[in-house]
Design a protein around this motif. Structure first.
Motif, PDB file in Angstrom:
ATOM      1  N   ASP A   1     -11.005   4.385  11.553  1.00  0.00           N
ATOM      2  CA  ASP A   1     -12.325   5.022  11.574  1.00  0.00           C
ATOM      3  C   ASP A   1     -12.565   5.768  12.884  1.00  0.00           C
ATOM      4  OD1 ASP A   1     -13.160   4.344   9.028  1.00  0.00           O
ATOM      5  OD2 ASP A   1     -14.074   2.445   9.661  1.00  0.00           O
ATOM      6  N   VAL A   2     -11.954   5.290  13.983  1.00  0.00           N
ATOM      7  CA  VAL A   2     -12.095   5.965  15.273  1.00  0.00           C
ATOM      8  C   VAL A   2     -11.249   7.236  15.308  1.00  0.00           C
ATOM      9  CG1 VAL A   2     -11.750   5.763  17.776  1.00  0.00           C
ATOM     10  CG2 VAL A   2     -12.573   3.793  16.453  1.00  0.00           C
ATOM     11  N   VAL A   3     -10.038   7.140  14.758  1.00  0.00           N
ATOM     12  CA  VAL A   3      -9.108   8.270  14.830  1.00  0.00           C
ATOM     13  C   VAL A   3      -9.427   9.329  13.786  1.00  0.00           C
ATOM     14  CG1 VAL A   3      -6.667   8.932  14.806  1.00  0.00           C
ATOM     15  CG2 VAL A   3      -7.332   6.668  15.666  1.00  0.00           C
ATOM     16  N   TYR A   4      -9.731   8.890  12.584  1.00  0.00           N
ATOM     17  CA  TYR A   4      -9.953   9.814  11.458  1.00  0.00           C
ATOM     18  C   TYR A   4     -11.318   9.519  10.800  1.00  0.00           C
ATOM     19  CZ  TYR A   4      -4.861  10.079  12.002  1.00  0.00           C
ATOM     20  OH  TYR A   4      -3.581  10.219  12.506  1.00  0.00           O
ATOM     21  N   PRO A   5     -12.412   9.808  11.488  1.00  0.00           N
ATOM     22  CA  PRO A   5     -13.735   9.422  10.970  1.00  0.00           C
ATOM     23  C   PRO A   5     -14.109  10.099   9.655  1.00  0.00           C
ATOM     24  CG  PRO A   5     -13.935  10.906  12.851  1.00  0.00           C
ATOM     25  CD  PRO A   5     -12.505  10.505  12.777  1.00  0.00           C
ATOM     26  N   ASP A   6     -13.460  11.213   9.323  1.00  0.00           N
ATOM     27  CA  ASP A   6     -13.823  11.949   8.109  1.00  0.00           C
ATOM     28  C   ASP A   6     -12.945  11.596   6.907  1.00  0.00           C
ATOM     29  OD1 ASP A   6     -15.793  13.304   9.537  1.00  0.00           O
ATOM     30  OD2 ASP A   6     -14.373  14.842  10.200  1.00  0.00           O
ATOM     31  N   LEU A   7     -12.013  10.662   7.092  1.00  0.00           N
ATOM     32  CA  LEU A   7     -11.103  10.299   6.005  1.00  0.00           C
ATOM     33  C   LEU A   7     -11.458   8.932   5.428  1.00  0.00           C
ATOM     34  CD1 LEU A   7      -7.643  11.478   7.437  1.00  0.00           C
ATOM     35  CD2 LEU A   7      -9.241  12.743   5.976  1.00  0.00           C
ATOM     36  N   ASP A   8     -10.933   8.651   4.261  1.00  0.00           N
ATOM     37  CA  ASP A   8     -11.110   7.348   3.611  1.00  0.00           C
ATOM     38  C   ASP A   8     -10.172   6.361   4.295  1.00  0.00           C
ATOM     39  OD1 ASP A   8     -11.067   5.099   1.999  1.00  0.00           O
ATOM     40  OD2 ASP A   8     -11.049   6.230   0.111  1.00  0.00           O
ATOM     41  N   SER A   9     -10.695   5.572   5.215  1.00  0.00           N
ATOM     42  CA  SER A   9      -9.846   4.681   6.011  1.00  0.00           C
ATOM     43  C   SER A   9      -9.206   3.591   5.161  1.00  0.00           C
ATOM     44  CB  SER A   9     -10.648   4.060   7.152  1.00  0.00           C
ATOM     45  OG  SER A   9     -11.738   3.306   6.661  1.00  0.00           O
ATOM     46  N   GLY A  10      -9.872   3.154   4.114  1.00  0.00           N
ATOM     47  CA  GLY A  10      -9.284   2.133   3.244  1.00  0.00           C
ATOM     48  C   GLY A  10      -8.050   2.650   2.537  1.00  0.00           C
ATOM     49  N   PHE A  11      -8.134   3.877   2.021  1.00  0.00           N
ATOM     50  CA  PHE A  11      -6.991   4.475   1.341  1.00  0.00           C
ATOM     51  C   PHE A  11      -5.836   4.693   2.309  1.00  0.00           C
ATOM     52  CE2 PHE A  11      -4.722   8.380  -0.017  1.00  0.00           C
ATOM     53  CZ  PHE A  11      -4.180   7.906  -1.206  1.00  0.00           C
ATOM     54  N   LEU A  12      -6.143   5.199   3.521  1.00  0.00           N
ATOM     55  CA  LEU A  12      -5.096   5.443   4.513  1.00  0.00           C
ATOM     56  C   LEU A  12      -4.472   4.133   4.984  1.00  0.00           C
ATOM     57  CD1 LEU A  12      -3.481   7.353   6.258  1.00  0.00           C
ATOM     58  CD2 LEU A  12      -5.411   7.479   7.855  1.00  0.00           C
ATOM     59  N   ALA A  13      -5.283   3.091   5.145  1.00  0.00           N
ATOM     60  CA  ALA A  13      -4.742   1.780   5.541  1.00  0.00           C
ATOM     61  C   ALA A  13      -3.745   1.281   4.502  1.00  0.00           C
ATOM     62  CB  ALA A  13      -5.881   0.776   5.732  1.00  0.00           C
ATOM     63  N   ASP A  14      -4.084   1.437   3.228  1.00  0.00           N
ATOM     64  CA  ASP A  14      -3.159   1.014   2.168  1.00  0.00           C
ATOM     65  C   ASP A  14      -1.863   1.810   2.222  1.00  0.00           C
ATOM     66  OD1 ASP A  14      -4.901  -0.901   1.224  1.00  0.00           O
ATOM     67  OD2 ASP A  14      -5.777   0.402  -0.316  1.00  0.00           O
ATOM     68  N   GLN A  15      -1.954   3.111   2.528  1.00  0.00           N
ATOM     69  CA  GLN A  15      -0.747   3.931   2.650  1.00  0.00           C
ATOM     70  C   GLN A  15       0.140   3.453   3.796  1.00  0.00           C
ATOM     71  OE1 GLN A  15      -2.703   7.935   2.833  1.00  0.00           O
ATOM     72  NE2 GLN A  15      -1.217   8.463   1.227  1.00  0.00           N
ATOM     73  N   LEU A  16      -0.478   3.107   4.904  1.00  0.00           N
ATOM     74  CA  LEU A  16       0.280   2.627   6.067  1.00  0.00           C
ATOM     75  C   LEU A  16       0.945   1.290   5.772  1.00  0.00           C
ATOM     76  CD1 LEU A  16      -2.307   3.499   8.867  1.00  0.00           C
ATOM     77  CD2 LEU A  16      -0.110   4.633   8.478  1.00  0.00           C
ATOM     78  N   ILE A  17       0.221   0.399   5.123  1.00  0.00           N
ATOM     79  CA  ILE A  17       0.777  -0.911   4.763  1.00  0.00           C
ATOM     80  C   ILE A  17       1.987  -0.734   3.850  1.00  0.00           C
ATOM     81  CG2 ILE A  17       0.299  -3.035   3.482  1.00  0.00           C
ATOM     82  CD1 ILE A  17      -2.626  -2.781   4.542  1.00  0.00           C
ATOM     83  N   GLN A  18       1.865   0.162   2.897  1.00  0.00           N
ATOM     84  CA  GLN A  18       2.970   0.415   1.969  1.00  0.00           C
ATOM     85  C   GLN A  18       4.147   1.067   2.694  1.00  0.00           C
ATOM     86  OE1 GLN A  18       1.839   2.752  -1.432  1.00  0.00           O
ATOM     87  NE2 GLN A  18       3.898   2.785  -2.305  1.00  0.00           N
ATOM     88  N   ALA A  19       3.862   2.011   3.588  1.00  0.00           N
ATOM     89  CA  ALA A  19       4.929   2.700   4.315  1.00  0.00           C
ATOM     90  C   ALA A  19       5.732   1.732   5.181  1.00  0.00           C
ATOM     91  CB  ALA A  19       4.345   3.812   5.179  1.00  0.00           C
ATOM     92  N   MET A  20       5.083   0.666   5.685  1.00  0.00           N
ATOM     93  CA  MET A  20       5.786  -0.316   6.500  1.00  0.00           C
ATOM     94  C   MET A  20       6.478  -1.375   5.653  1.00  0.00           C
ATOM     95  SD  MET A  20       6.724  -1.150   9.498  1.00  0.00           S
ATOM     96  CE  MET A  20       5.783  -0.520  10.869  1.00  0.00           C
TER      97      MET A  20
END
Length: 576
Positions: free
Chosen positions: A14-33
């Protein structure tokens, strides 16, 4: 736990990308790792190191044999010379590159064919903890990503940071004097890309979350090939913001936290190290609240320690040591005196006066060193680093020049480093006493090459086998001191440290083990004259038996004195 991971990531995103859906991006990062919703969190505040840990820093091709790949030669050399002595090895960028001896990466997922293969990297990782560079701020202008940037196709078309040519960059802090903005021709016409370091090293655009996702995949790939320690190269410059210095911005700190959380969930004993060659107070911020870097480089140590030994005065080193906060459990310092780069001068800001800096620079130039500069605000320039081999940097004193104490002074420097709070790291050329390489510097045209020699293995082994060679004396004594250190609980990287006051010509500090069952008083003559130290000034406990771990000498009379020869080191311990 999985929901906890997602929530933690969302707060930082939320600090880095305040205009994006942080929940969706978090899920992408978890999957990528390669993680899942129920991946357990690692234990908090765990020291993934001990007194037995010592790191070696080397290029993949620092040691070569004509008939085999350098990584094969390196693995055998490490095994034969340092097996049982060193616990970890940092192999500097071993990827295909176009400049800067590896730090202009063309392909993050490949090993430079001239060095060897991933199989060779994995073989080293099976014997030593492996540290690798995450060259995260910039990428080669000859990479596929950048070619795609020019063509305006994916992946890469929006992976690099652009700015208008009239952007006000007067406040930008950077370590080079080259132009910051470089024009490039693309399918959409001329664009200006941001180049903190050189026109061949184009800064990546972390405003695009796809770049973050790419790096998470790269990190996972490294973890699966045995990398446990990650050196985040030049990470302080990661985020750019118009009208600011573009260094140490909050988004940068949040990105480090994000990567750390993902790394530790994948491999709980992995370690994140930030490379931030900046003034001391700025450097300390990369610990965060014990939630950013596990380890930070002690960048002020090299120039202060060298200054101490060439002046014979420890005032500034002692003042700095007293000001250093103890690292929290789960974090520590990486102590080094030399590396593949030069002796950084920015970390002396606020610690040495301008006259003292200039005197140090002049002394190093007298000993054969060179100086590189950085751009300051406006059109100004300032000394950025001194390029010199450490063995030559310690060949004499400021007032007398070269002398007969070079070897003793060099060993004293490392005996200090080995005993300080933190993990000690040896540059391979310090470990074997390599001198200034003027031929390589002239061949490459780069000042840093003076301290990036490449040895033929047969020549090196012959010198290490010759007891009269200074290379043999250096390597033998450093291995002996490392062997002593490995057995002392009071030398744990997080053991208590307290500065001693023994005048300006004798430097000292006290270490105590976590269990308080061992004390070591570390005392050093940092001059070229014999010094006397009254044992009553050290306050040794009279009921304990004391022995110098370095010489084996037992102390029987605590009311007496110890005589220190020039540059002698003493580790007084209450247990053998």
């Amino acid at each position: 736990m999985g929901q906890g991971l997602q929530s933690r990531l969302m707060g930082m995103l939320d600090v880095v990308y305040p205009d994006l859906d942080s929940g969706f991006l978090a899920d992408q990062l978890i999957q990528a790792m390669g993680l899942t919703a129920d991946t357990p969190a690692p234990p908090d505040h765990t020291n993934n190191w001990s007194e037995s840990d010592t790191l070696l820093i080397t290029y993949a091709d620092s040691i070569q044999r004509s008939d085999e790949k350098p990584l094969v030669t390196l693995r055998r050399f490490l095994h034969e010379q340092f097996g049982g002595t060193l616990s970890a090895v940092h192999i500097l960028p071993f990827f295909p590159y176009s400049s800067d001896d590896g730090f202009s990466v063309m392909d993050y997922l490949a090993v430079n064919e001239s060095h060897g293969s991933w199989r060779d990297i994995e073989a080293i990782a099976r014997e030593f903890r492996l540290m690798a560079d995450l060259v995260i701020n910039h990428m080669s202008a000859r990479s596929r990503w950048f070619e795609n940037f020019r063509k305006r196709v994916d992946p890469g078309q929006d992976y690099f940071y652009e700015a208008a040519p009239d952007t006000d960059t007067r406040l930008v802090v950077r370590p080079r004097t080259s132009p910051l903005l470089t024009p490039v021709q693309t399918e959409d016409g001329e664009r200006y890309v941001w180049c903190t370091f050189s026109e061949d090293q184009v800064d990546l655009n972390f405003r695009n979350p796809k770049v973050l996702l790419e790096f998470v995949g790269i990190i996972r790939y490294y973890l699966e090939r045995g990398v446990q320690w990650f050196r985040m190269d030049a990470v302080a410059f990661l985020w750019k913001e118009a009208g600011t210095s573009c260094i140490h911005l909050q988004q940068t700190h949040e990105l480090i936290k994000i990567l750390r959380v993902l790394i530790e969930h994948h491999t709980p004993d992995a370690v994140v190290i930030t490379e931030t060659n900046v003034p001391n107070r700025e450097n300390l911020t990369y610990f965060g609240n014990a939630n950013e870097a596990h380890v930070i480089y002690n960048f002020s140590l090299p120039p202060l320690l060298i200054n101490t030994l060439v002046t014979g005065n420890c005032r500034h080193l002692k003042t700095w040591l007293m000001s250093m906060p103890p690292a929290q459990i789960g974090t520590t310092y990486l102590n080094f005196i030399a590396s593949h780069d030069g002796i950084g001068m920015r970390p002396t800001d606020g610690l040495l006066t301008e006259d003292e800096k200039q005197t140090l620079i002049s002394t190093m130039e007298h000993f054969g060193g060179k100086v590189s500069y950085r751009q300051t605000s406006g059109d100004g320039q300032q000394a950025y680093e001194i390029n010199i081999a450490l063995y030559d940097a310690l060949k004499g004193t400021e007032d007398k020049g070269p002398d007969k104490w070079q070897l003793q002074r060099f060993i004293c420097a490392h005996a200090i480093m080995l005993a300080l709070e933190g993990i000690p790291a040896f540059y391979i050329h310090s470990m074997i006493g390599t001198e200034n390489d003027y031929d390589r510097m002239e061949h490459t045209g780069r000042l840093r090459s003076i301290n990036r020699a490449q040895w033929n293995i047969e020549d090196l082994e012959a010198r290490l086998a010759d007891p009269l060679s200074h290379h043999s004396k250096v390597c033998g004594e450093l291995k002996r001191l490392i062997g002593i250190r490995r057995k002392q609980p009071a030398f744990h990287p997080n053991a208590t440290q307290f500065t001693l006051h023994l005048g300006l010509q004798v430097f000292g500090f006290w270490r105590q083990s976590v269990r308080r069952d061992q004390s070591i008083f570390c005392i050093y003559n940092i001059t070229d004259e014999v010094r006397q130290v009254a044992l009553s000034d050290i306050n040794l406990i009279g009921t304990d038996c004391w022995v110098d771990l370095v010489s084996g000498l037992k102390i029987d009379d605590l009311s007496g004195e110890i005589t220190l020869k020039p540059y002698q080191s003493v580790w007084l311990s209450n247990r053998e």
